[in-house]
Scaffold this motif. Structure first.
Motif, mmCIF file in Angstrom:
data_model
loop_
_atom_site.group_PDB
_atom_site.id
_atom_site.type_symbol
_atom_site.label_atom_id
_atom_site.label_comp_id
_atom_site.label_asym_id
_atom_site.label_seq_id
_atom_site.Cartn_x
_atom_site.Cartn_y
_atom_site.Cartn_z
ATOM 1 N N ASP A 156 -0.601 1.966 1.055
ATOM 2 C CA ASP A 156 -0.414 2.466 -0.191
ATOM 3 C C ASP A 156 0.456 3.767 -0.037
ATOM 4 N N ARG A 157 1.254 4.150 -1.197
ATOM 5 C CA ARG A 157 1.916 5.235 -1.201
ATOM 6 C C ARG A 157 1.441 6.473 -2.164
ATOM 7 N N ILE A 158 1.304 7.587 -1.613
ATOM 8 C CA ILE A 158 0.794 8.801 -1.866
ATOM 9 C C ILE A 158 1.948 9.858 -2.312
ATOM 10 N N ARG A 159 2.053 10.336 -3.462
ATOM 11 C CA ARG A 159 2.901 11.393 -3.819
ATOM 12 C C ARG A 159 2.328 12.716 -4.197
ATOM 13 N N LEU A 160 2.614 13.796 -3.263
ATOM 14 C CA LEU A 160 2.336 15.135 -3.668
ATOM 15 C C LEU A 160 3.506 15.754 -4.079
ATOM 16 N N GLY A 161 3.745 16.324 -5.153
ATOM 17 C CA GLY A 161 4.927 17.057 -5.611
ATOM 18 C C GLY A 161 6.245 16.246 -5.304
ATOM 19 N N SER A 162 7.369 16.741 -4.755
ATOM 20 C CA SER A 162 8.399 15.673 -4.364
ATOM 21 C C SER A 162 8.460 14.821 -3.376
ATOM 22 N N THR A 163 7.205 14.782 -2.455
ATOM 23 C CA THR A 163 6.878 14.317 -1.278
ATOM 24 C C THR A 163 6.080 12.950 -1.113
ATOM 25 N N THR A 164 6.512 11.744 -0.999
ATOM 26 C CA THR A 164 5.821 10.603 -0.829
ATOM 27 C C THR A 164 5.624 10.119 0.517
ATOM 28 N N LEU A 165 4.277 9.856 0.786
ATOM 29 C CA LEU A 165 3.549 9.374 2.159
ATOM 30 C C LEU A 165 3.359 8.024 1.886
ATOM 31 N N ARG A 166 3.346 7.323 2.849
ATOM 32 C CA ARG A 166 2.691 5.935 3.029
ATOM 33 C C ARG A 166 1.679 5.868 4.082
ATOM 34 N N LEU A 167 0.713 5.398 3.925
ATOM 35 C CA LEU A 167 -0.566 5.258 4.542
ATOM 36 C C LEU A 167 -0.376 4.119 5.865
ATOM 37 N N ASP A 168 0.101 4.608 7.067
ATOM 38 C CA ASP A 168 0.368 3.614 7.960
ATOM 39 C C ASP A 168 -0.726 3.215 8.835
ATOM 40 N N ALA A 169 -0.910 2.216 9.502
ATOM 41 C CA ALA A 169 -1.798 2.014 10.538
ATOM 42 C C ALA A 169 -1.290 2.890 11.794
ATOM 43 N N LYS A 170 -2.253 3.507 12.490
ATOM 44 C CA LYS A 170 -1.832 4.137 13.850
ATOM 45 C C LYS A 170 -1.268 3.526 14.844
ATOM 46 N N GLN A 171 -0.157 4.227 15.343
ATOM 47 C CA GLN A 171 1.123 3.460 16.239
ATOM 48 C C GLN A 171 0.082 3.699 17.601
#
Length: 146
Positions: A124-139
């Protein structure tokens, strides 16, 4: 070494069981934002300042914001992300729930404005302000010595 030949122990700037504001940090709830415990996922910046940077997401409640007191510290240049928790991600028993902290600027999940809280999943993609994060599995990382 100090003058008497004894090795000097490093000193802590913050007590290990307290945040700088004095709040106890021995639980994994919203009062505890020390980066500790089991890493369960990695939010990765995929658009905006800090693109490519990944962060540890720990079991329990994780504040996301620009300030150093957040477990996910997005102080990467996007001033539209709040210093105090802009959002929270709770990670429990293999599931994730995101909650907007009530700050003025919105949070979007997969392009939809977040009202309150909702479940999220890896990818899933999470946008806060102008920053978008993707929730990834831990590496998983492994090192081999020479």
């Amino acid at each position: 070494m100090i003058g008497d030949g004894k090795k000097q122990e490093p000193t802590e700037l913050i007590e290990p069981d307290r945040r700088s504001d004095g709040v106890a940090v021995n639980t994994d709830d919203k009062q505890t934002q020390m980066p500790k415990g089991m890493i369960v996922a990695q939010p990765t910046v995929i658009d905006g300042p800090g693109c490519g940077k990944s962060f540890a997401l720990f079991a329990g409640d994780n504040a996301i914001g620009r300030g150093h007191e957040n477990r996910v510290n997005l102080d990467l240049g996007d001033k539209s992300i709040h210093r105090r928790a802009h959002a929270w991600i709770a990670a429990r028993d293999g599931s994730f729930v995101i909650e907007h902290s009530g700050q003025r600027n919105p949070v979007f999940v997969n392009g939809e404005r977040l009202a309150g809280k909702r479940g999220i999943a890896l990818g899933d993609r999470i946008r806060l302000g102008s920053t978008t994060l993707r929730l990834d599995a831990k590496q998983e990382t492994s090192c081999t010595g020479a």
